[in-house]
Scaffold this motif. Structure first.
Motif, PDB file in Angstrom:
ATOM      1  N   TYR A 138      -3.496   9.676   8.094  1.00 34.22           N
ATOM      2  CA  TYR A 138      -2.492   8.604   8.099  1.00 34.22           C
ATOM      3  C   TYR A 138      -1.093   9.136   8.420  1.00 34.22           C
ATOM      4  O   TYR A 138      -0.243   8.411   8.932  1.00 34.22           O
ATOM      5  N   ASN A 139      -0.847  10.439   8.146  1.00 33.01           N
ATOM      6  CA  ASN A 139       0.479  11.011   8.389  1.00 33.01           C
ATOM      7  C   ASN A 139       0.622  11.593   9.799  1.00 33.01           C
ATOM      8  O   ASN A 139       1.622  12.223  10.119  1.00 33.01           O
ATOM      9  N   GLU A 189       0.812  -1.219   0.000  1.00 27.70           N
ATOM     10  CA  GLU A 189       0.000   0.000   0.000  1.00 27.70           C
ATOM     11  C   GLU A 189       0.844   1.267   0.000  1.00 27.70           C
ATOM     12  O   GLU A 189       1.801   1.399   0.751  1.00 27.70           O
ATOM     13  N   ARG A 190       0.476   2.192  -0.882  1.00 23.93           N
ATOM     14  CA  ARG A 190       1.050   3.542  -0.878  1.00 23.93           C
ATOM     15  C   ARG A 190      -0.090   4.504  -0.600  1.00 23.93           C
ATOM     16  O   ARG A 190      -1.093   4.499  -1.306  1.00 23.93           O
ATOM     17  N   LYS A 191       0.053   5.318   0.425  1.00 23.75           N
ATOM     18  CA  LYS A 191      -1.055   6.159   0.897  1.00 23.75           C
ATOM     19  C   LYS A 191      -1.462   7.223  -0.111  1.00 23.75           C
ATOM     20  O   LYS A 191      -2.607   7.663  -0.132  1.00 23.75           O
ATOM     21  N   THR A 192      -0.520   7.654  -0.949  1.00 17.35           N
ATOM     22  CA  THR A 192      -0.808   8.801  -1.821  1.00 17.35           C
ATOM     23  C   THR A 192      -1.275   8.408  -3.214  1.00 17.35           C
ATOM     24  O   THR A 192      -1.668   9.270  -4.002  1.00 17.35           O
TER      25      THR A 192
END
Length: 202
Positions: free
Chosen positions: A160-161, A33-36
């Motif tokens: 998330y950050n 998974e990549r959040k962006t």
């Protein structure tokens, strides 16, 4: 590749996808998974092309993302490198590639009208189409996230950050929230996923 795809996309879509990916200079990678972003397309220095898609996507979002990235590859092949990433050439290519998949053998019936509307003018990210994004999320694995539109006024939530916000009023389509550290106001799409923080009693 066919065996790998069976894990990630609807079974009825596999033969068409295999045909679309039948290029010696195109590879597909499944990433964590990549959040962006859900996926990406790259032209590599050696002249080859690479598509990546996040492994955590549900099968319908994975398929849409995969075809989104294949459309970048096909648009580059047809129109060259001077086109805009999500310009009219990419939109037309994406529409053309997606059309054969828009049927009840591949997608649930309740998604089809939303997909048909979205592909009248596809955007850079399906997440900006709030109705479609919310409909797609019903097929995600359960998690502890809350949608912005479900957050009560005045409650605090975390991204998330790690950034923490206080929920404000709804504007026309988006929700106003204030970042606690900076006091700056931000607007969020209603389908943004956040972590609702428990209120601490004084």
């Amino acid at each position: 590749m066919q065996h790998t795809l069976k894990t990630y996309i609807p079974e009825q879509a596999i033969p068409k996808i295999i045909t679309l990916l039948d290029h010696d200079n195109l590879t597909v990678k499944v990433k964590s998974e990549r959040k962006t972003k859900h996926g990406d397309y790259q032209r590599l220095p050696n002249g080859k092309h690479q598509i990546s898609v996040n492994s955590n996507l549900n099968c319908y979002r994975f398929l849409i993302t995969l075809i989104h990235e294949i459309a970048h590859f096909e648009a580059y092949k047809t129109y060259g490198k001077s086109i805009k990433p999500h310009g009219i050439e990419w939109k037309r290519t994406f529409q053309h590639l997606m059309l054969p998949f828009l049927n009840p053998e591949v997608f649930p019936l309740d998604l089809l009208p939303l997909l048909a509307n979205h592909f009248k003018n596809p955007k850079a990210s399906s997440d900006t189409d709030v109705k479609l994004a919310l409909a797609l999320k019903q097929f995600d694995e359960p998690n502890d996230k809350t949608y912005i539109f479900e957050v009560p006024f005045g409650s605090t939530f975390k991204l998330y950050n790690g950034r923490v916000f206080k929920m404000g009023h709804k504007r026309v389509k988006r929700f106003e929230s204030v970042e606690l550290n900076t006091g700056r106001t931000y607007l969020f799409n209603p389908n943004a996923e956040v972590e609702l923080l428990k209120e601490v009693n004084e």
